[in-house]
Design a protein around this motif. Structure first.
Motif, short mmCIF file in Angstrom:
data_model
loop_
_atom_site.label_atom_id
_atom_site.label_comp_id
_atom_site.label_asym_id
_atom_site.label_seq_id
_atom_site.Cartn_x
_atom_site.Cartn_y
_atom_site.Cartn_z
N PHE A 22 6.98 -6.15 1.73
CA PHE A 22 7.74 -5.50 0.67
C PHE A 22 6.80 -4.73 -0.25
O PHE A 22 7.09 -3.59 -0.63
CB PHE A 22 8.55 -6.53 -0.13
CG PHE A 22 9.30 -5.91 -1.26
CD1 PHE A 22 10.50 -5.26 -1.04
CD2 PHE A 22 8.79 -5.94 -2.55
CE1 PHE A 22 11.19 -4.66 -2.09
CE2 PHE A 22 9.47 -5.35 -3.61
CZ PHE A 22 10.68 -4.71 -3.38
N ALA A 23 5.67 -5.34 -0.63
CA ALA A 23 4.71 -4.70 -1.52
C ALA A 23 4.17 -3.41 -0.91
O ALA A 23 4.03 -2.39 -1.61
CB ALA A 23 3.56 -5.65 -1.84
N ALA A 24 3.86 -3.45 0.37
CA ALA A 24 3.34 -2.25 1.04
C ALA A 24 4.38 -1.14 1.02
O ALA A 24 4.06 0.03 0.74
CB ALA A 24 2.93 -2.59 2.47
N GLY A 25 5.62 -1.49 1.31
CA GLY A 25 6.69 -0.50 1.28
C GLY A 25 6.94 0.02 -0.13
O GLY A 25 7.12 1.22 -0.34
N TYR A 26 6.96 -0.87 -1.08
CA TYR A 26 7.17 -0.49 -2.48
C TYR A 26 6.08 0.48 -2.93
O TYR A 26 6.37 1.51 -3.54
CB TYR A 26 7.18 -1.74 -3.36
CG TYR A 26 7.42 -1.47 -4.82
CD1 TYR A 26 8.68 -1.12 -5.28
CD2 TYR A 26 6.39 -1.56 -5.75
CE1 TYR A 26 8.91 -0.86 -6.62
CE2 TYR A 26 6.60 -1.32 -7.09
CZ TYR A 26 7.87 -0.97 -7.52
OH TYR A 26 8.08 -0.71 -8.84
N TRP A 27 4.83 0.16 -2.61
CA TRP A 27 3.73 1.06 -2.95
C TRP A 27 3.96 2.42 -2.30
O TRP A 27 3.81 3.46 -2.94
CB TRP A 27 2.39 0.48 -2.50
CG TRP A 27 1.32 1.51 -2.55
CD1 TRP A 27 0.60 1.90 -3.63
CD2 TRP A 27 0.86 2.33 -1.46
NE1 TRP A 27 -0.28 2.91 -3.29
CE2 TRP A 27 -0.13 3.18 -1.97
CE3 TRP A 27 1.19 2.40 -0.11
CZ2 TRP A 27 -0.79 4.11 -1.15
CZ3 TRP A 27 0.54 3.33 0.69
CH2 TRP A 27 -0.44 4.16 0.16
N GLY A 28 4.31 2.42 -1.03
CA GLY A 28 4.48 3.67 -0.31
C GLY A 28 5.54 4.57 -0.92
O GLY A 28 5.37 5.79 -0.98
N PHE A 29 6.62 3.97 -1.40
CA PHE A 29 7.69 4.77 -1.98
C PHE A 29 7.40 5.20 -3.42
O PHE A 29 8.16 5.98 -3.99
CB PHE A 29 9.03 4.04 -1.89
CG PHE A 29 9.63 4.10 -0.51
CD1 PHE A 29 10.14 5.28 -0.01
CD2 PHE A 29 9.64 2.97 0.29
CE1 PHE A 29 10.67 5.35 1.26
CE2 PHE A 29 10.18 3.03 1.58
CZ PHE A 29 10.69 4.22 2.06
N THR A 30 6.29 4.73 -3.99
CA THR A 30 5.92 5.16 -5.34
C THR A 30 4.66 6.02 -5.33
O THR A 30 4.22 6.47 -6.39
CB THR A 30 5.65 3.95 -6.27
OG1 THR A 30 4.55 3.19 -5.75
CG2 THR A 30 6.88 3.07 -6.38
N LEU A 40 6.78 8.63 4.67
CA LEU A 40 5.65 8.33 5.54
C LEU A 40 4.91 7.09 5.06
O LEU A 40 4.65 6.17 5.84
CB LEU A 40 4.70 9.53 5.61
CG LEU A 40 3.49 9.37 6.51
CD1 LEU A 40 3.94 9.21 7.96
CD2 LEU A 40 2.57 10.56 6.37
N ALA A 41 4.58 7.05 3.78
CA ALA A 41 3.83 5.91 3.25
C ALA A 41 4.72 4.67 3.12
O ALA A 41 4.28 3.55 3.40
CB ALA A 41 3.23 6.26 1.89
N GLY A 42 5.96 4.86 2.71
CA GLY A 42 6.86 3.73 2.50
C GLY A 42 7.24 3.01 3.79
O GLY A 42 7.48 1.80 3.78
#
Length: 117
Positions: A22-30, A40-42
């Motif tokens: 979740f943290a990796a996805g959250y970072w990617g979407f921000t 791409l990052a999220g």
């Protein structure tokens, strides 16, 4: 009672693994105001974390393609869970980053003490 605590600790490990994704996805979407980069990052960051865990750490190493043990396993966990905490922190979520880091340390110490590693 100890058996229940050990099962709870194993469940905590699972939820910590989900928190890292979740943290990796959250970072990617921000990471960017650009929606293409957000997507791409999220989606890509959690995919990279999943690939690393599947290759080296899944199932405590039992289900991993290249299982790690001992210090190599400890290093993998520190980098993986630390990466999740850093992802939260980089996204501006310092409190969840600290909670993830502290819970990981508690979980890891209990797994060592109870020989769940």
């Amino acid at each position: 009672m100890l058996t229940l605590a050990k099962h709870a600790n194993a469940a905590l490990m699972f939820f910590l693994e989900l928190a890292v994704l979740f943290a990796a996805g959250y970072w990617g979407f921000t990471v960017s105001p650009n929606w293409a980069l957000k997507l791409l990052a999220g989606l890509g960051a959690p995919a990279l974390f999943i690939a690393a865990w599947a290759l080296f750490g899944a199932g405590g190493g039992a289900n991993a393609v290249y299982p790690l043990t001992g210090l190599a396993r400890a290093a993998l966990e520190i980098v993986w869970f630390g990466g999740g905490a850093l992802a939260f922190y980089a996204a501006g979520a310092a409190t969840p980053a600290a909670v993830l880091a502290v819970l990981f340390v508690v979980n890891a110490v209990l797994r060592l003490v109870w020989k769940q590693v």
